[in-house]
Design a protein around this motif. Structure first.
Motif, PDB file in Angstrom:
ATOM      1  N   THR A 284       0.613  -1.245  -0.119  1.00  0.00           N
ATOM      2  CA  THR A 284       0.092   0.203   0.095  1.00  0.00           C
ATOM      3  C   THR A 284       0.836   1.139  -0.078  1.00  0.00           C
ATOM      4  O   THR A 284       1.493   1.500   0.784  1.00  0.00           O
ATOM      5  CB  THR A 284      -0.923   0.198   1.263  1.00  0.00           C
ATOM      6  N   ALA A 285       0.732   1.919  -0.930  1.00  0.00           N
ATOM      7  CA  ALA A 285       1.738   3.280  -1.288  1.00  0.00           C
ATOM      8  C   ALA A 285       0.723   4.328  -0.735  1.00  0.00           C
ATOM      9  O   ALA A 285      -0.058   4.635  -0.826  1.00  0.00           O
ATOM     10  CB  ALA A 285       2.252   3.565  -2.617  1.00  0.00           C
ATOM     11  N   THR A 286       1.924   5.500  -0.181  1.00  0.00           N
ATOM     12  CA  THR A 286       1.103   6.598   0.303  1.00  0.00           C
ATOM     13  C   THR A 286       0.750   7.577  -0.963  1.00  0.00           C
ATOM     14  O   THR A 286      -0.322   7.963  -0.879  1.00  0.00           O
ATOM     15  CB  THR A 286       2.147   7.242   1.198  1.00  0.00           C
ATOM     16  N   ALA A 287       1.184   7.444  -1.743  1.00  0.00           N
ATOM     17  CA  ALA A 287       0.966   8.423  -3.175  1.00  0.00           C
ATOM     18  C   ALA A 287       0.353   7.256  -3.870  1.00  0.00           C
ATOM     19  O   ALA A 287       0.871   6.225  -4.508  1.00  0.00           O
ATOM     20  CB  ALA A 287       2.092   8.878  -3.736  1.00  0.00           C
ATOM     21  N   THR A 288      -0.906   7.558  -4.566  1.00  0.00           N
ATOM     22  CA  THR A 288      -1.689   6.468  -5.114  1.00  0.00           C
ATOM     23  C   THR A 288      -2.411   7.146  -6.369  1.00  0.00           C
ATOM     24  O   THR A 288      -2.441   8.284  -6.401  1.00  0.00           O
ATOM     25  CB  THR A 288      -2.633   5.766  -4.235  1.00  0.00           C
ATOM     26  N   PRO A 289      -2.549   6.476  -7.317  1.00  0.00           N
ATOM     27  CA  PRO A 289      -3.247   6.807  -8.594  1.00  0.00           C
ATOM     28  C   PRO A 289      -4.400   7.198  -8.322  1.00  0.00           C
ATOM     29  O   PRO A 289      -5.331   6.674  -7.376  1.00  0.00           O
ATOM     30  CB  PRO A 289      -2.848   5.756  -9.605  1.00  0.00           C
ATOM     31  N   ALA A 290      -5.070   7.953  -9.215  1.00  0.00           N
ATOM     32  CA  ALA A 290      -6.657   8.258  -9.277  1.00  0.00           C
ATOM     33  C   ALA A 290      -7.425   7.034  -9.571  1.00  0.00           C
ATOM     34  O   ALA A 290      -6.827   5.994  -9.914  1.00  0.00           O
ATOM     35  CB  ALA A 290      -6.922   9.473 -10.405  1.00  0.00           C
ATOM     36  N   GLY A 291      -8.484   7.105  -8.752  1.00  0.00           N
ATOM     37  CA  GLY A 291      -9.359   5.835  -8.875  1.00  0.00           C
ATOM     38  C   GLY A 291     -10.088   5.673  -7.422  1.00  0.00           C
ATOM     39  O   GLY A 291     -10.101   6.607  -6.690  1.00  0.00           O
ATOM     40  N   THR A 292     -10.635   4.432  -7.121  1.00  0.00           N
ATOM     41  CA  THR A 292     -11.226   3.971  -6.294  1.00  0.00           C
ATOM     42  C   THR A 292     -10.488   3.085  -5.369  1.00  0.00           C
ATOM     43  O   THR A 292     -11.321   2.223  -4.412  1.00  0.00           O
ATOM     44  CB  THR A 292     -12.797   3.692  -6.619  1.00  0.00           C
ATOM     45  N   ARG A 293      -9.231   3.064  -5.345  1.00  0.00           N
ATOM     46  CA  ARG A 293      -8.408   1.986  -4.680  1.00  0.00           C
ATOM     47  C   ARG A 293      -8.864   1.816  -3.112  1.00  0.00           C
ATOM     48  O   ARG A 293      -8.766   1.016  -2.514  1.00  0.00           O
ATOM     49  CB  ARG A 293      -6.832   2.305  -5.000  1.00  0.00           C
ATOM     50  N   HIS A 294      -9.018   3.235  -2.699  1.00  0.00           N
ATOM     51  CA  HIS A 294      -8.904   3.072  -1.217  1.00  0.00           C
ATOM     52  C   HIS A 294     -10.394   3.684  -0.894  1.00  0.00           C
ATOM     53  O   HIS A 294     -10.671   4.004   0.331  1.00  0.00           O
ATOM     54  CB  HIS A 294      -8.083   4.246  -0.547  1.00  0.00           C
ATOM     55  N   ALA A 295     -11.328   3.689  -1.853  1.00  0.00           N
ATOM     56  CA  ALA A 295     -12.920   4.049  -1.547  1.00  0.00           C
ATOM     57  C   ALA A 295     -13.321   3.221  -0.423  1.00  0.00           C
ATOM     58  O   ALA A 295     -14.268   3.918   0.372  1.00  0.00           O
ATOM     59  CB  ALA A 295     -13.554   3.853  -2.727  1.00  0.00           C
ATOM     60  N   ALA A 296     -13.105   2.077  -0.268  1.00  0.00           N
ATOM     61  CA  ALA A 296     -13.737   1.210   1.013  1.00  0.00           C
ATOM     62  C   ALA A 296     -13.110   1.291   2.271  1.00  0.00           C
ATOM     63  O   ALA A 296     -13.566   1.047   3.311  1.00  0.00           O
ATOM     64  CB  ALA A 296     -13.423  -0.347   0.375  1.00  0.00           C
ATOM     65  N   TYR A 297     -12.044   2.180   2.416  1.00  0.00           N
ATOM     66  CA  TYR A 297     -11.361   2.372   3.641  1.00  0.00           C
ATOM     67  C   TYR A 297     -12.227   3.232   4.557  1.00  0.00           C
ATOM     68  O   TYR A 297     -12.984   4.200   3.960  1.00  0.00           O
ATOM     69  CB  TYR A 297      -9.981   3.184   3.550  1.00  0.00           C
ATOM     70  N   PRO A 298     -12.259   2.956   5.779  1.00  0.00           N
ATOM     71  CA  PRO A 298     -13.415   3.882   6.689  1.00  0.00           C
ATOM     72  C   PRO A 298     -12.979   5.398   6.601  1.00  0.00           C
ATOM     73  O   PRO A 298     -11.784   5.520   6.602  1.00  0.00           O
ATOM     74  CB  PRO A 298     -13.090   3.301   7.863  1.00  0.00           C
ATOM     75  N   LYS A 299     -13.824   6.247   6.470  1.00  0.00           N
ATOM     76  CA  LYS A 299     -13.724   7.423   6.612  1.00  0.00           C
ATOM     77  C   LYS A 299     -13.721   8.256   8.231  1.00  0.00           C
ATOM     78  O   LYS A 299     -13.620   9.284   8.163  1.00  0.00           O
ATOM     79  CB  LYS A 299     -14.626   8.505   5.776  1.00  0.00           C
ATOM     80  N   HIS A 300     -14.137   7.170   8.906  1.00  0.00           N
ATOM     81  CA  HIS A 300     -13.949   7.584  10.462  1.00  0.00           C
ATOM     82  C   HIS A 300     -13.719   6.338  11.178  1.00  0.00           C
ATOM     83  O   HIS A 300     -14.198   5.109  10.789  1.00  0.00           O
ATOM     84  CB  HIS A 300     -15.358   7.942  10.745  1.00  0.00           C
ATOM     85  N   PHE A 301     -12.859   6.355  12.161  1.00  0.00           N
ATOM     86  CA  PHE A 301     -12.463   5.180  12.798  1.00  0.00           C
ATOM     87  C   PHE A 301     -12.157   5.949  14.152  1.00  0.00           C
ATOM     88  O   PHE A 301     -11.542   6.936  14.403  1.00  0.00           O
ATOM     89  CB  PHE A 301     -11.572   4.315  12.365  1.00  0.00           C
TER      90      PHE A 301
END
Length: 314
Positions: free
Chosen positions: A26-43
């Motif tokens: 998992t890289a800090t800098a990631t290309p455009a897209g939905t690669r991390h869309a499933a990661y929680p936005k609140h934890f």
């Protein structure tokens, strides 16, 4: 995290049961897209933790406690985590992680800083920057050849130089001069970043809302021209290219500025807000998101007070 689980109980449980923090691939800098869309936005963070700083490296986020300086690490895919390094008994505030897996931590009223191995939690180096009072070592930024720390109660920066192969040198003090005027009552230099051309430093003075460009060699400051715009309650700074993000903690928003290359002028282009903000302090990038811990300064802290992390789109 359950609202009924105290912080100390959480830490004890984490000591008994090791939590897996997967970071590979998992890289800090990631290309455009939905690669991390499933990661929680609140934890959630542990109850009573009182977070302040954040740093992210390869999908793993690090947070410092204002209570005792513990360092907590969480997997951004799940939001689960554990304490990886016990604190010195004083607060851990701003932090940054380098490509060697070293976490640089500002030590608040301890007048100090330390460097922690993120793999083992071992303290690699400790620095006493000052024995003067008052002191409040607040934030840190990593340049090409040094780490620079702010002190909100002293008109100085602290520099930890990097030698060959990243060897850490002895700390140096850089007095601030020029346009900067020290305020003995309110918070001064807080967040810190590099200018877009990486030749200078940017600091925000929380009490005035001024941004300053600092010559890292001399400490001479020049107020950044933002017109009539002030960065009131300015806290953490985060830059991508010529875009500077300024966390305005008690205003519960992030100001987005467009800077010139040298960092002497800028303009406000938009603001980012969230109903999930409750006094966010510092920020870190991961993909197309910005992650911020909520310090909840307006809420009286107890061992049962809940704290959490919010992610917003850039």
């Amino acid at each position: 995290m359950s609202g009924s689980l105290s912080r100390r109980a959480f830490v004890a449980a984490a000591t008994i049961s090791t939590l897996l923090l997967t970071t590979a691939g998992t890289a800090t800098a990631t290309p455009a897209g939905t690669r991390h869309a499933a990661y929680p936005k609140h934890f959630d963070l542990p109850d009573g933790f009182q977070p302040e700083g954040i740093a992210i490296d390869r999908g793993r986020a690090y947070f410092g406690s204002r209570v005792d300086g513990d360092i907590y690490a969480a997997d951004l895919r799940t939001g689960r985590g554990r304490v990886i390094s016990q604190g010195p008994g004083t607060a851990s505030l701003g932090m940054k992680v380098d490509d060697r897996g070293r976490l640089f931590v500002a030590g608040a009223s301890g007048g100090n800083g330390r460097v922690i191995d993120t793999r083992t939690g071992k303290v690699l180096a400790s620095y006493t920057f000052t024995t003067a009072t008052p002191t409040f070592v607040n934030d840190v930024i990593l340049g090409r050849d040094a780490a620079y720390f702010t002190d909100s109660r002293q008109p100085v920066l602290y520099k930890v130089p990097f030698g060959r192969h990243g060897k850490l040198g002895p700390a140096k003090t850089i007095p601030l001069s020029g346009d900067y005027v020290h305020d003995t009552v309110n918070l001064n230099a807080n967040g810190i970043e590099l200018t877009p051309d990486r030749r200078g430093l940017i600091i925000v003075q929380s009490g005035t809302g001024f941004l300053f460009r600092v010559d890292p060699k001399t400490g001479v400051t020049r107020r950044i021209d933002l017109g009539a715009t002030l960065m009131t309650a300015g806290d953490g700074l985060l830059r991508s290219g010529d875009t500077l993000y300024v966390v305005q903690n008690r205003l519960n928003k992030i100001a987005v500025l467009d800077l010139n290359g040298s960092g002497t002028r800028g303009r406000l282009i938009r603001e980012i807000t969230s109903t999930d903000f409750d006094v966010p302090t510092t920020a870190a990038f991961f993909g197309h998101r910005i992650y911020l811990p909520n310090a909840r300064f307006s809420t009286p802290p107890t061992p049962e007070t809940p704290y959490w992390v919010t992610a917003v789109n850039r």
